[in-house]
Every structure is written in C-alpha cells, then in structure tokens.
Design an enzyme around this catalytic site. Structure first.
Site, PDB file in Angstrom:
ATOM      1  N   PRO A 137       0.805  -1.229   0.000  1.00 43.37           N
ATOM      2  CA  PRO A 137       0.000   0.000   0.000  1.00 43.37           C
ATOM      3  C   PRO A 137       0.836   1.276   0.000  1.00 43.37           C
ATOM      4  CG  PRO A 137      -0.820  -1.556   1.634  1.00 43.37           C
ATOM      5  CD  PRO A 137       0.499  -2.084   1.156  1.00 43.37           C
ATOM      6  N   ASP A 176      -5.564   0.927 -26.284  1.00 47.24           N
ATOM      7  CA  ASP A 176      -6.064   0.816 -24.914  1.00 47.24           C
ATOM      8  C   ASP A 176      -6.273   2.170 -24.254  1.00 47.24           C
ATOM      9  OD1 ASP A 176      -6.204  -1.913 -24.662  1.00 47.24           O
ATOM     10  OD2 ASP A 176      -4.168  -2.137 -23.913  1.00 47.24           O
ATOM     11  N   GLU A 199       0.953  -8.351   8.052  1.00 44.59           N
ATOM     12  CA  GLU A 199       1.108  -6.906   8.252  1.00 44.59           C
ATOM     13  C   GLU A 199       2.118  -6.276   7.306  1.00 44.59           C
ATOM     14  OE1 GLU A 199      -0.507  -4.647  10.439  1.00 44.59           O
ATOM     15  OE2 GLU A 199      -1.874  -6.360  10.406  1.00 44.59           O
ATOM     16  N   ARG A 234       0.489  -8.720 -21.758  1.00 46.01           N
ATOM     17  CA  ARG A 234      -0.393  -8.483 -22.911  1.00 46.01           C
ATOM     18  C   ARG A 234       0.191  -7.452 -23.880  1.00 46.01           C
ATOM     19  NH1 ARG A 234      -3.791  -4.256 -22.838  1.00 46.01           N
ATOM     20  NH2 ARG A 234      -5.437  -5.398 -23.916  1.00 46.01           N
TER      21      ARG A 234
END
Length: 271
Positions: free
Chosen positions: A89, A169, A116, A154
């Site tokens: 994060p 895209d 954690e 991809r």
C-alpha cells in the site's frame, strides 16, 4: 523468451489463472515463462517459519527478511538480474506507462506479501520498486501481482491476436479513457448503436471515438483530463486527442538451500 517470477506463499492459488487466457496463451506461444516461487521453501527451521511478531508491539505478524532475501538471491544467481517489484500500500500507483516499461524487460520479479507486511530491512538488502494498485488493502499481494504481470505480458508483441488492441487501450501513451464499444445486435431493448459506427465513414468514426474518449475522461477522470490539458504529461501524451480537444475549446546455477541432496537442482514452481 521473457521471464516473470511471482514470489508468494500461495502458488497453488495462482496456478489456475496463469494457465488461463492471455497468460496461458503467451506461455504456449513460447513468448513468456512464468515462475511461481514459494519463498517458504527458503526457510531454515523445521517449522518453515516465514513471519514473526513485530518489534515494538502491535497487531498481526511481519514477514521475516531471511526467506525473502535468500529466495531473490537464489533466483538471480540462477537466471540473472531481475527488475524487482513489491506490491504494498505504500508504493507508487501502478500505471500503464509502467506496464509498458515492464513489457520491455527480459526478467521481472514481483513479490506478493501477506500479513502486516515485510520487515523493512528487506528493502535495504534487495533493490525493490514499491508498487500499489490503489488506496485499498487486501489480505495479500497475489491479486495485485497477477494484475501487474498480465498488464505487462499483454503488451509483449505477439501475445494478443490483434496488436491494435494494445495500441488503442485506455491510458496507452498516457492517453485518457477508451471510447465506448458496441457489437450486435444493432438495437437492444430500445437502445441502438450510434449511426456513425454503421456509416462506413472511417474518418467520421475516428472523430466520434476521439470525442467520446475526451468526454468520458473529462467526466470520469478529471485528473487525467487536466494533466493532458495542462501539459504536465509527457509530450507524446499532450499530442493525444484529450489535449487536442482542450486546445479547440480553448548467473550461475545454485542448489536450493533446503534441498536434501545439495548437488541436485531444485526447480521453482513453473507452468
């Protein structure tokens, strides 16, 4: 052949996905090799311990440095240097531009955490790019790791059936959101396909798609729209339709450390 390695405590959870769809096809074509490596195999105690309580107290468990660092070192001795990412994060947001960069690498390693998080000393021992998929928390990094690998794979030439799929895209070249798409039937529950898409006029279709892309980006991702309009994006991005619309409107092999027969090579989990 490009090599992607995902370090995880749950390789069995990832196996079905990396065998399927785009990732499976890329491997069948011989364009990509994907290794799923369980870094629990690099523990040295009989309980195969990968985590412990945090110093200073607090909830949860922290992943120990030894198994992770030694796993990475073993892989790099065996295959060569990797570009190394860790899903967490605290990382910088993952964007299409990074997927494009990873697609050009020969070897990419993605570390998926649990609990954690990691002992901070891991980052001091191995060069890791911290990457986040967004402002939310999951139980582990396996799903983000798969997303990163698929986003890169991809884009490798030959993986997709039609190379234009990647070129057009959303976000490609730092462009905005893609335009809406339609297929048969021409009318569904009273909603018809826009007439311009049925006209056969390719120039008119291109202009319609550009306008729709701009409006979608303006409405749903004003941050991307403002970046392109203000020129804070790379020059290539400022040449995309969003900016134009704005201006118009104004190696060596080594044995596995826990191998009971140290002269034998131990293969990481590979599909």
């Amino acid at each position: 052949m490009k090599l992607f390695a995902i370090l995880t405590l749950f390789p069995q959870a990832l196996e079905p996905y990396v065998r399927s769809s785009i990732l499976g096809l890329a491997q069948e074509k011989g364009l990509v090799r994907i290794l799923l490596v369980d870094f629990r195999d690099f523990t040295r105690d009989r309980h195969r311990t990968v985590d412990d309580r945090p110093f200073g107290g607090g909830p949860g468990m922290v992943l120990k440095p030894e198994p992770v660092v030694e796993c990475v070192e073993w892989l790099e001795r065996r295959y060569g240097r990797f570009r190394k990412l860790v899903m967490c994060p605290t990382g910088t947001p993952f964007r299409q531009s990074r997927a494009e960069a990873l697609a050009s690498e020969e070897r990419v390693l993605v570390l998926a955490g649990r609990y954690e998080g990691f002992d901070a000393r891991i980052r001091k021992q191995i060069e890791l790019e911290e990457v986040s998929l967004g402002d939310f928390v999951l139980a582990g990094g396996e799903i983000p790791a798969l997303a990163v690998v698929e986003a890169a794979v991809r884009l490798i030439p030959g993986v997709l059936g039609d190379e234009r799929s990647a070129v057009e895209d959303s976000f490609r070249g730092d462009r905005g959101l893609d335009h809406p798409h339609f297929t048969r039937p021409r009318v569904y529950r009273g909603h018809a396909v826009p007439e311009v898409l049925l006209s056969g006029d390719h120039d008119a279709i291109r202009r319609w798609r550009e306008r729709e892309s701009v409006e979608l980006t303006r409405a749903r991702r004003p941050d991307l729209f403002q970046e392109a309009a203000s020129g804070s994006r790379p020059k290539a991005a400022r040449e995309q339709p969003i900016a134009r619309e704005r201006s118009r409107s104004k190696s060596q092999n080594s044995p596995h450390p826990n191998s009971p027969q140290t002269n034998d090579e131990v293969e990481p989990r590979e599909l």
